[in-house]
Design a protein around this motif. Sequence first.
Motif, mmCIF file in Angstrom:
data_model
loop_
_atom_site.group_PDB
_atom_site.id
_atom_site.type_symbol
_atom_site.label_atom_id
_atom_site.label_comp_id
_atom_site.label_asym_id
_atom_site.label_seq_id
_atom_site.Cartn_x
_atom_site.Cartn_y
_atom_site.Cartn_z
ATOM 1 N N LEU A 182 43.605 39.781 41.668
ATOM 2 C CA LEU A 182 44.330 38.632 41.157
ATOM 3 C C LEU A 182 44.641 37.680 42.299
ATOM 4 C CD1 LEU A 182 46.892 40.461 38.859
ATOM 5 C CD2 LEU A 182 44.782 39.322 38.169
ATOM 6 N N ALA A 183 44.882 36.432 41.958
ATOM 7 C CA ALA A 183 45.255 35.463 42.985
ATOM 8 C C ALA A 183 46.631 35.815 43.523
ATOM 9 C CB ALA A 183 45.271 34.061 42.391
ATOM 10 N N PRO A 184 46.773 36.046 44.832
ATOM 11 C CA PRO A 184 48.067 36.445 45.383
ATOM 12 C C PRO A 184 49.180 35.472 45.047
ATOM 13 C CG PRO A 184 46.333 36.752 47.015
ATOM 14 C CD PRO A 184 45.716 36.019 45.853
ATOM 15 N N GLY A 185 48.874 34.168 44.972
ATOM 16 C CA GLY A 185 49.916 33.188 44.690
ATOM 17 C C GLY A 185 50.526 33.339 43.319
ATOM 18 N N GLY A 186 49.754 33.898 42.373
ATOM 19 C CA GLY A 186 50.271 34.032 41.012
ATOM 20 C C GLY A 186 50.722 35.427 40.687
ATOM 21 N N ALA A 188 53.126 38.545 40.351
ATOM 22 C CA ALA A 188 54.540 38.894 40.218
ATOM 23 C C ALA A 188 54.713 40.318 40.695
ATOM 24 C CB ALA A 188 54.978 38.757 38.768
ATOM 25 N N SER A 189 55.454 40.527 41.764
ATOM 26 C CA SER A 189 55.641 41.858 42.325
ATOM 27 C C SER A 189 57.113 42.145 42.487
ATOM 28 C CB SER A 189 54.935 41.965 43.679
ATOM 29 O OG SER A 189 55.262 43.192 44.288
ATOM 30 N N SER A 190 57.469 43.401 42.236
ATOM 31 C CA SER A 190 58.860 43.814 42.377
ATOM 32 C C SER A 190 59.066 44.566 43.686
ATOM 33 C CB SER A 190 59.256 44.726 41.201
ATOM 34 O OG SER A 190 58.436 45.875 41.174
ATOM 35 N N LEU A 191 58.101 44.457 44.635
ATOM 36 C CA LEU A 191 58.225 45.207 45.874
ATOM 37 C C LEU A 191 59.439 44.738 46.669
ATOM 38 C CD1 LEU A 191 54.547 45.411 47.187
ATOM 39 C CD2 LEU A 191 55.972 47.266 46.346
ATOM 40 N N SER A 229 37.674 41.663 46.114
ATOM 41 C CA SER A 229 37.624 42.800 45.201
ATOM 42 C C SER A 229 37.672 44.097 45.991
ATOM 43 C CB SER A 229 36.352 42.764 44.344
ATOM 44 O OG SER A 229 35.211 42.934 45.166
ATOM 45 N N GLY A 230 37.996 45.190 45.284
ATOM 46 C CA GLY A 230 37.930 46.507 45.888
ATOM 47 C C GLY A 230 39.128 46.939 46.695
ATOM 48 N N ALA A 231 40.200 46.136 46.717
ATOM 49 C CA ALA A 231 41.357 46.514 47.527
ATOM 50 C C ALA A 231 42.053 47.750 46.973
ATOM 51 C CB ALA A 231 42.350 45.347 47.609
ATOM 52 N N GLY A 232 42.064 47.916 45.656
ATOM 53 C CA GLY A 232 42.682 49.099 45.068
ATOM 54 C C GLY A 232 41.954 50.373 45.463
ATOM 55 N N ALA A 266 47.967 46.219 49.624
ATOM 56 C CA ALA A 266 47.112 45.971 48.464
ATOM 57 C C ALA A 266 47.668 44.849 47.592
ATOM 58 C CB ALA A 266 46.956 47.254 47.653
ATOM 59 N N VAL A 267 48.966 44.854 47.369
ATOM 60 C CA VAL A 267 49.592 43.817 46.563
ATOM 61 C C VAL A 267 49.437 42.448 47.225
ATOM 62 C CG1 VAL A 267 51.825 42.955 45.716
ATOM 63 C CG2 VAL A 267 51.221 45.366 45.427
ATOM 64 N N SER A 268 49.455 42.411 48.550
ATOM 65 C CA SER A 268 49.365 41.131 49.267
ATOM 66 C C SER A 268 48.036 40.430 49.057
ATOM 67 C CB SER A 268 49.598 41.349 50.766
ATOM 68 O OG SER A 268 48.479 41.977 51.379
ATOM 69 N N VAL A 269 46.979 41.187 48.669
ATOM 70 C CA VAL A 269 45.681 40.561 48.409
ATOM 71 C C VAL A 269 45.364 40.508 46.919
ATOM 72 C CG1 VAL A 269 44.698 41.030 50.672
ATOM 73 C CG2 VAL A 269 44.497 42.751 48.873
#
Length: 292
Positions: A182-186, A188-191, A229-232, A266-269
């Motif tokens: 997903l686009a990092p700018g959009g 939503a993370s609760s980290l 892609s593939g960061a997960g 991972a969330v950052s990308v």
Amino acid sequence: MSTMPQPLRVALALSAAGVPALPLRAGKVPFGNCRACKNGACGGRPNMKAAGPCQCPAPCHAWAAATTDPHVLTSPLWAPVWREAVAVAYHPGGAGLTVVDLDNAAAVAWARQTLPATRTVPTTRGEHWLYQGAMPSSNAVRPGVDIKSLMQYARWLGPGTGRMAVLPAAVRALTVKEDTNLAPGGLASSLPARATWSRQVATGCRHTERYVRTGLERGLALVRARTESGAGSQAFGVARFLAAQHTGCPGPCGLAVIGEEIVAAAVSVGVPETYARRAVANGLEAAVERAA
């Protein structure tokens, strides 16, 4: 008994072993729905993804028709179907199994290098690897690899050879991968603000702080490099590799804190946080399984 179609004999043997079976027609696909069930008019079976009221006694709805009931398999409604059947399929998830369907030689070679050895069944182009345990099914989890378990059928090609292993985290992690981040700018993370690894959280680790931080930073860099892609999947691999370095430590080694840093990378990308957490948790678990 002498006139019983061979596919029905196979299905009855499977049902006696607790494996839900169903017939396959020419083309090795399930038989079409009856007139009352055609185009979803019946509402679907209660155990399908879109649960409905249908409890049709005919072999409708593909994998959902698979059964271990010999009275259903030999019923008058199923008799004409068995006379036309060319093969037998089974519902792996219904038997508490997962099939890793390896569709070519490259996929088989990958599995032999990556997955725990288990019972294997030769196929026309590759192999089926069978594990004890059910999970969600997913196609094309990587080139030439499908996961067949819940809500899917697999063609019966024989019992296979080898001892069946318990479904490992490495197989479960194959379905926790995203085609495109997903686009990092959009995102939503609760980290929350996270702690970093230190001796305060790893009082039983046998490694130096420099050793751990160096390995972790290299792993985080690999995850952050997967911007498209593939960061997960990379997060899973990094978590598994780093956790494996600590299997000989008396502990605690602060692996939860290491895991949080991998999740954050991972969330950052653009990896959804739930996917990232699941991939990292599976990676940490896989390292423990491999060491056991």
